[in-house]
Design a protein around this motif. Structure first.
Motif, PDB file in Angstrom:
ATOM      1  N   PRO A  38       0.835  -1.059   0.014  1.00  0.00           N
ATOM      2  CA  PRO A  38      -0.099   0.071  -0.029  1.00  0.00           C
ATOM      3  C   PRO A  38       0.848   1.277   0.155  1.00  0.00           C
ATOM      4  N   ASP A  39       2.132   1.006   0.171  1.00  0.00           N
ATOM      5  CA  ASP A  39       2.998   2.316   0.311  1.00  0.00           C
ATOM      6  C   ASP A  39       3.301   2.800  -1.129  1.00  0.00           C
ATOM      7  N   SER A  40       3.117   3.889  -1.521  1.00  0.00           N
ATOM      8  CA  SER A  40       3.300   4.537  -2.879  1.00  0.00           C
ATOM      9  C   SER A  40       4.588   4.579  -3.329  1.00  0.00           C
ATOM     10  N   ASN A  41       5.672   4.763  -2.069  1.00  0.00           N
ATOM     11  CA  ASN A  41       7.038   4.781  -2.265  1.00  0.00           C
ATOM     12  C   ASN A  41       7.678   3.549  -2.569  1.00  0.00           C
ATOM     13  N   VAL A  42       6.848   2.362  -2.620  1.00  0.00           N
ATOM     14  CA  VAL A  42       7.387   1.144  -2.671  1.00  0.00           C
ATOM     15  C   VAL A  42       6.718   0.338  -3.888  1.00  0.00           C
ATOM     16  N   VAL A  43       7.261  -0.096  -4.935  1.00  0.00           N
ATOM     17  CA  VAL A  43       6.687  -0.675  -5.972  1.00  0.00           C
ATOM     18  C   VAL A  43       7.114  -2.232  -6.177  1.00  0.00           C
ATOM     19  N   VAL A  86      12.641 -10.685  -0.538  1.00  0.00           N
ATOM     20  CA  VAL A  86      11.801  -9.619  -0.822  1.00  0.00           C
ATOM     21  C   VAL A  86      12.199  -9.398  -2.161  1.00  0.00           C
ATOM     22  N   PHE A  87      11.147  -8.462  -2.644  1.00  0.00           N
ATOM     23  CA  PHE A  87      11.247  -7.924  -4.085  1.00  0.00           C
ATOM     24  C   PHE A  87      10.987  -6.304  -4.042  1.00  0.00           C
ATOM     25  N   ARG A  88      11.618  -5.664  -4.591  1.00  0.00           N
ATOM     26  CA  ARG A  88      11.092  -4.134  -4.970  1.00  0.00           C
ATOM     27  C   ARG A  88      11.620  -3.452  -6.036  1.00  0.00           C
ATOM     28  N   ASN A  89      10.844  -3.223  -6.896  1.00  0.00           N
ATOM     29  CA  ASN A  89      11.112  -2.765  -8.354  1.00  0.00           C
ATOM     30  C   ASN A  89      11.797  -1.270  -8.385  1.00  0.00           C
ATOM     31  N   PHE A 212       4.223  10.446   8.063  1.00  0.00           N
ATOM     32  CA  PHE A 212       4.915   9.385   7.620  1.00  0.00           C
ATOM     33  C   PHE A 212       5.062   8.115   8.479  1.00  0.00           C
ATOM     34  N   SER A 213       3.651   7.907   9.108  1.00  0.00           N
ATOM     35  CA  SER A 213       3.736   6.760  10.046  1.00  0.00           C
ATOM     36  C   SER A 213       3.821   5.377   9.430  1.00  0.00           C
ATOM     37  N   ALA A 214       3.523   5.203   8.286  1.00  0.00           N
ATOM     38  CA  ALA A 214       3.502   4.063   7.576  1.00  0.00           C
ATOM     39  C   ALA A 214       2.472   3.262   8.230  1.00  0.00           C
ATOM     40  N   MET A 215       2.937   1.855   8.857  1.00  0.00           N
ATOM     41  CA  MET A 215       1.625   1.146   9.688  1.00  0.00           C
ATOM     42  C   MET A 215       1.869   1.380  11.106  1.00  0.00           C
ATOM     43  N   ALA A 216       2.611   2.377  11.592  1.00  0.00           N
ATOM     44  CA  ALA A 216       2.797   2.494  12.946  1.00  0.00           C
ATOM     45  C   ALA A 216       1.831   3.092  13.691  1.00  0.00           C
ATOM     46  N   LYS A 217       1.518   2.905  15.103  1.00  0.00           N
ATOM     47  CA  LYS A 217       0.437   3.593  15.672  1.00  0.00           C
ATOM     48  C   LYS A 217       0.982   5.058  15.741  1.00  0.00           C
ATOM     49  N   PHE A 245      -9.113  -2.315  12.338  1.00  0.00           N
ATOM     50  CA  PHE A 245      -9.722  -2.478  10.614  1.00  0.00           C
ATOM     51  C   PHE A 245      -9.663  -1.040  10.142  1.00  0.00           C
ATOM     52  N   GLU A 246     -10.213   0.006  10.905  1.00  0.00           N
ATOM     53  CA  GLU A 246     -10.508   1.218  10.067  1.00  0.00           C
ATOM     54  C   GLU A 246      -9.146   1.899   9.767  1.00  0.00           C
ATOM     55  N   SER A 247      -7.948   1.832  10.470  1.00  0.00           N
ATOM     56  CA  SER A 247      -6.895   2.272  10.162  1.00  0.00           C
ATOM     57  C   SER A 247      -6.204   1.586   9.271  1.00  0.00           C
ATOM     58  N   TYR A 248      -6.208   0.110   9.129  1.00  0.00           N
ATOM     59  CA  TYR A 248      -5.807  -0.421   8.002  1.00  0.00           C
ATOM     60  C   TYR A 248      -6.437   0.073   6.723  1.00  0.00           C
ATOM     61  N   LYS A 249      -7.823  -0.023   6.728  1.00  0.00           N
ATOM     62  CA  LYS A 249      -8.573   0.083   5.503  1.00  0.00           C
ATOM     63  C   LYS A 249      -8.135   1.565   4.920  1.00  0.00           C
ATOM     64  N   LYS A 250      -7.968   2.559   5.724  1.00  0.00           N
ATOM     65  CA  LYS A 250      -7.716   3.819   5.272  1.00  0.00           C
ATOM     66  C   LYS A 250      -6.339   3.675   4.893  1.00  0.00           C
ATOM     67  N   LYS A 251      -5.257   3.039   5.355  1.00  0.00           N
ATOM     68  CA  LYS A 251      -3.978   2.829   4.875  1.00  0.00           C
ATOM     69  C   LYS A 251      -3.718   2.277   3.427  1.00  0.00           C
ATOM     70  N   PHE A 252      -4.535   1.187   3.330  1.00  0.00           N
ATOM     71  CA  PHE A 252      -4.797   0.516   2.064  1.00  0.00           C
ATOM     72  C   PHE A 252      -5.204   1.234   0.761  1.00  0.00           C
ATOM     73  N   PHE A 253      -6.187   2.117   1.111  1.00  0.00           N
ATOM     74  CA  PHE A 253      -7.025   2.649   0.171  1.00  0.00           C
ATOM     75  C   PHE A 253      -6.482   4.237  -0.130  1.00  0.00           C
ATOM     76  N   GLU A 254      -5.763   4.835   0.707  1.00  0.00           N
ATOM     77  CA  GLU A 254      -5.625   6.049   0.450  1.00  0.00           C
ATOM     78  C   GLU A 254      -4.397   6.366  -0.505  1.00  0.00           C
ATOM     79  N   LYS A 255      -3.735   5.655  -0.832  1.00  0.00           N
ATOM     80  CA  LYS A 255      -2.667   5.664  -1.890  1.00  0.00           C
ATOM     81  C   LYS A 255      -2.931   5.347  -3.158  1.00  0.00           C
TER      82      LYS A 255
END
Length: 315
Positions: A38-43, A86-89, A212-217, A245-255
Motif C-alpha cells: 500500500p506504500d506508494s514509495n514502494v513498487v 523480498v522484491f522491490r522494483n 510518515f507513520s507507515a503502519m505504526a500507531k 480495521f479502520e486504520s488499515y482500511k484507510k492505509k490500504f486505500f488512501e494511496k
C-alpha cells in the motif's frame, strides 16, 4: 565467493538461534501474492502465471512478508520471525538490490522500544559471530559500544535547521520544495542522514511525524516508528503496529492502489490485531557493514551482476 557464502551461512544460523532462544517460531509466507504494497514509495515486481485451464493471473512478488505474518499473529501466535526473500522494483544501487533478504519479526504485548532493543541485540550477536571489532560503510566506521538516539524532531532541528518539523511551512521554506513529503525526505537524505553517518555508534531515529507513520500507531502528532542507522546506512525499520480495521482500511486505500489485501482486512473486521511490535531488518546490509562491501558484493548473484550477463556474446 566462498568467504561470503560462509559468512551468510554463519549469520543465518545466528539469526535463527537468537529468535529460538526467545521462544519465537520461524514461519514462511507466500512470496507471490495477489496484493500490492500500500506504500506508494514502494513498487512491487509484477509476475504472471496460469493454471491448468489456461486462466491467467497477474500477481506480485511481495515487498515484505508483513501482512501475512500479521495474519499469523491475528490467529494467536505471539512471537514469530521470518528470513525471507523480498522484491522491490526499481531499486538497484550500491546499497539496494531488486531481490534481497529481509529478517522480519513480530512480538505481541510489546512496543517499538522493545523492537529497538531487540534490533541492537541481534546486530551485536551477528558482529560477535563474525569476530569483528567494528563496522564500516563508505569510509565511515562504527563500533557497538553504546548507541545514540534522536527523535526526528531533534534530528531535523540539529542537522537540518528546522525548528519545528511539524510546521509544514517552515519545512517547505528550509528545503525550497513545494510539497511537505518531498521536502521532508529531501532534508532527511541531504542533511540528516549524512550527519548520522558521522557518529561512530549505531543511531536510532524515532518518533516520525504522523504523516510518515507507515503502519505504526500514532500518538498525538508523531508515530511510534524507528529506523536504525549504522555508518549512515539504514539497517532496520520498526513500529508499534496498528491493530484496528479502520486504520488499515484507510492505509490500504488512501494511496490509490487497486490490489489491496482483502484477506487481512476480513480478519480485522472480525477482531483487531493483538497489540504488538514489528521490525524489518536488511540482512544483506548487515553483511555489508561487517565486510565493508557494496550490496552486489555480498549477494552472490545480484540483479546488477545478472543484468551485466545480458551483454555477454552468444555461444
Amino acid at each position: 565467493m566462498e568467504e561470503i557464502l560462509k559468512l551468510r551461512s554463519k549469520l543465518l544460523k545466528v539469526v535463527r538461534g537468537f529468535f529460538e532462544l526467545q521462544g519465537f517460531i520461524e514461519v514462511e509466507t507466500p512470496l507471490m501474492v495477489p496484493y500490492e504494497n500500500p506504500d506508494s514509495n514502494v513498487v512491487n515486481v509484477k509476475v504472471s502465471f496460469s493454471n491448468f485451464s489456461g486462466k491467467k493471473f497477474n500477481w506480485f512478488l511481495h515487498t515484505s512478508p508483513e501482512f501475512f505474518m500479521k495474519r499469523i499473529i491475528w490467529h494467536g501466535i505471539p512471537r514469530i520471525y521470518q528470513i525471507s526473500k523480498v522484491f522491490r522494483n526499481g531499486e538497484i544501487t550500491e546499497s539496494h538490490n531488486v531481490e534481497f533478504t529481509m529478517v522480519e519479526w513480530y512480538r505481541t504485548g510489546a512496543d517499538y522500544k522493545k523492537g529497538m532493543e531487540e534490533t541492537l541485540e541481534l546486530l551485536k550477536e551477528c558482529v560477535k559471530a563474525a569476530k569483528k571489532e567494528e563496522l564500516s560503510y563508505r569510509g565511515k566506521r562504527s563500533h557497538l559500544h553504546g548507541y545514540i538516539s534522536f527523535t526526528v524532531e531533534e534530528a531535523f532541528r540539529e542537522f537540518a535547521g528546522v525548528k519545528d518539523i511539524f510546521d509544514e511551512e517552515e519545512v517547505l521554506k528550509v528545503s525550497k520544495e513545494k510539497e511537505y513529503e518531498s521536502a521532508f525526505f529531501k532534508l532527511l537524505v541531504d542533511k540528516v542522514e549524512p550527519a548520522l553517518a558521522e557518529f561512530q555508534v549505531p543511531v536510532f531515529l524515532y518518533n516520525y511525524p504522523a504523516k510518515f507513520s507507515a503502519m505504526a500507531k500514532v500518538k498525538g502528532n508523531y508515530a511510534e516508528r524507528f529506523e536504525l542507522y549504522v555508518c549512515g546506512l539504514e539497517l532496520a525499520n520498526g513500529y508499534t503496529e496498528l491493530t484496528d480495521f479502520e486504520s488499515y482500511k484507510k492505509k490500504f486505500f488512501e494511496k490509490g492502489k487497486q490490489a489491496v489485501d482483502k484477506g487481512f482486512l476480513k480478519l480485522l473486521k472480525e477482531k483487531p490485531l493483538p497489540s504488538c511490535e514489528g521490525v524489518a531488518l536488511g540482512f544483506d546490509r548487515v553483511l555489508m557493514l561487517i565486510t565493508g562491501k557494496k550490496i552486489h558484493e555480498v549477494i552472490p548473484f545480484s540483479t546488477k551482476k545478472l543484468i551485466n550477463e545480458l551483454i555477454l556474446p552468444n555461444f
